[in-house]
Design an enzyme around this catalytic site. Structure first.
Site, PDB file in Angstrom:
ATOM      1  CG  HIS A  95      -1.969   1.046   1.133  1.00 29.93           C
ATOM      2  ND1 HIS A  95      -1.720   2.361   1.455  1.00 29.93           N
ATOM      3  CD2 HIS A  95      -3.258   0.990   0.705  1.00 29.93           C
ATOM      4  CE1 HIS A  95      -2.819   3.070   1.229  1.00 29.93           C
ATOM      5  NE2 HIS A  95      -3.770   2.260   0.786  1.00 29.93           N
ATOM      6  CD  GLU A  97      -2.493   5.123   3.684  1.00 32.77           C
ATOM      7  OE1 GLU A  97      -2.830   4.208   4.463  1.00 32.77           O
ATOM      8  OE2 GLU A  97      -3.318   5.793   3.041  1.00 32.77           O
ATOM      9  CB  SER A 212     -11.180   9.829  -3.763  1.00 38.02           C
ATOM     10  OG  SER A 212     -10.173  10.417  -2.946  1.00 38.02           O
TER      11      SER A 212
HETATM   12  P1  13P Z   1      -9.594   6.457   0.088  1.00 38.54           P
HETATM   13  O1  13P Z   1     -10.731   5.657  -0.498  1.00 38.54           O
HETATM   14  O2  13P Z   1      -9.872   6.994   1.449  1.00 38.54           O
HETATM   15  O3  13P Z   1      -9.092   7.477  -0.879  1.00 38.54           O
HETATM   16  O4  13P Z   1      -8.376   5.407   0.302  1.00 38.54           O
HETATM   17  C1  13P Z   1      -8.004   4.582  -0.739  1.00 38.54           C
HETATM   18  C2  13P Z   1      -7.051   3.573  -0.205  1.00 38.54           C
HETATM   19  O5  13P Z   1      -5.947   3.891   0.174  1.00 38.54           O
HETATM   20  C3  13P Z   1      -7.505   2.191  -0.134  1.00 38.54           C
HETATM   21  O6  13P Z   1      -6.448   1.323   0.109  1.00 38.54           O
END
Ligand code: 13P
Length: 251
Positions: A95, A97, A212
């Site tokens: 991911h 992040e 999003s």
């Molecule tokens: P959002 O839907 O909050 O933009 O996050 C997407 C995401 O990172 C799913 O892994």
């Protein structure tokens, strides 16, 4: 016929009470997974709770990360075998992040991918470019590099029954969704690249879009030929929003 997968990445959100209510409502309204397949990815401590709520339903669940080692002196880490004990069938890997906040490299992610496959877990490999990379016209180059690291370890066979989530970093949590056309273009590129190695595997591969996604834009995204579902962050934390996306998949 292809069936859309609606996957909720809860990130570091949730509590026992919140998950009882959220997942309880999702199961009450969509537990048969008729309109779409559903998977949820809770933080580690809630896997047992999700297992007990979802057991016996077609809903799938998994973890947001794993360690490539099976066990050992790796304080704070969790291995694939542990996830299997809690009924996980999938695991998110790479991911954005994890890549940006925890400096996970393409190579480490490839090792995790191999560990997940070896344990019988379906890896959900997350790839995608940053805004700077997109503006520099490097989107395809970035996803190619992220895919090549895994291909180097497993070959194209590693992608049999695996899942890819294309998540442009600039669209995550920002409210700026890629347009259906922008997402489709990258999804087609991913499928074409893997098709050149094995048409059958690439044809069956599920490529999810993440960034999003909400109840208003999901149907348009899912209508694209190479968008096989969504990896949902924020909108997966409210039953009403998540169910709206699930319903969009059935349209
Ligand atoms: P959002 O839907 O909050 O933009 O996050 C997407 C995401 O990172 C799913 O892994």
């Amino acid at each position: 016929m292809r069936k859309i997968l609606v996957a909720g990445n809860w990130k570091m959100h949730g509590s026992e009470a919140m998950i009882n209510e959220l997942l309880g409502t999702v199961i009450d309204n969509a537990g048969a997974c008729e309109a779409a397949d559903i998977a949820v990815f809770p933080p580690f401590p809630y896997l047992a709770q999700v297992q007990s709520l979802a057991a016996g339903s077609p809903l799938k669940w998994g973890a947001q990360n794993l360690n490539a080692h099976t066990s050992g002196a790796y304080t704070g880490e969790v291995g694939a075998g542990m996830l299997l004990e809690f009924g996980c069938s999938m695991v998110l890997l790479g991911h954005s992040e994890r890549r940006t906040l925890y400096q996970e490299t393409d190579r480490q992610i490839a090792e995790k991918f191999t560990a997940a496959r070896n344990a019988g877990l379906t890896p959900v490999l997350c790839i995608g470019e940053s805004l700077t990379e997109r503006e520099a016209g490097a989107t395809e180059q970035v996803v190619d590099r992220q895919l090549d690291a895994v291909l180097e370890n497993t070959g194209i066979g590693g992608f049999a029954n695996a899942i890819i989530a294309y998540e442009p970093v600039w669209a995550i949590g920002t409210g700026k969704t890629a347009t259906a056309g922008q997402a489709q273009q990258v999804h087609a590129h991913i499928r074409d690249k893997l098709s050149a190695l094995d048409g059958t595997i690439a044809g069956q591969l599920r490529i999810l879009y993440g960034g999003s996604v909400n109840g208003s834009n999901a149907a348009e995204l899912f209508a694209e030929r190479d968008i096989d579902g969504g990896l949902i962050g924020g909108a997966s934390l409210k039953a009403e929003d998540f169910l709206a996306i699930y319903n969009a998949a059935g349209q």
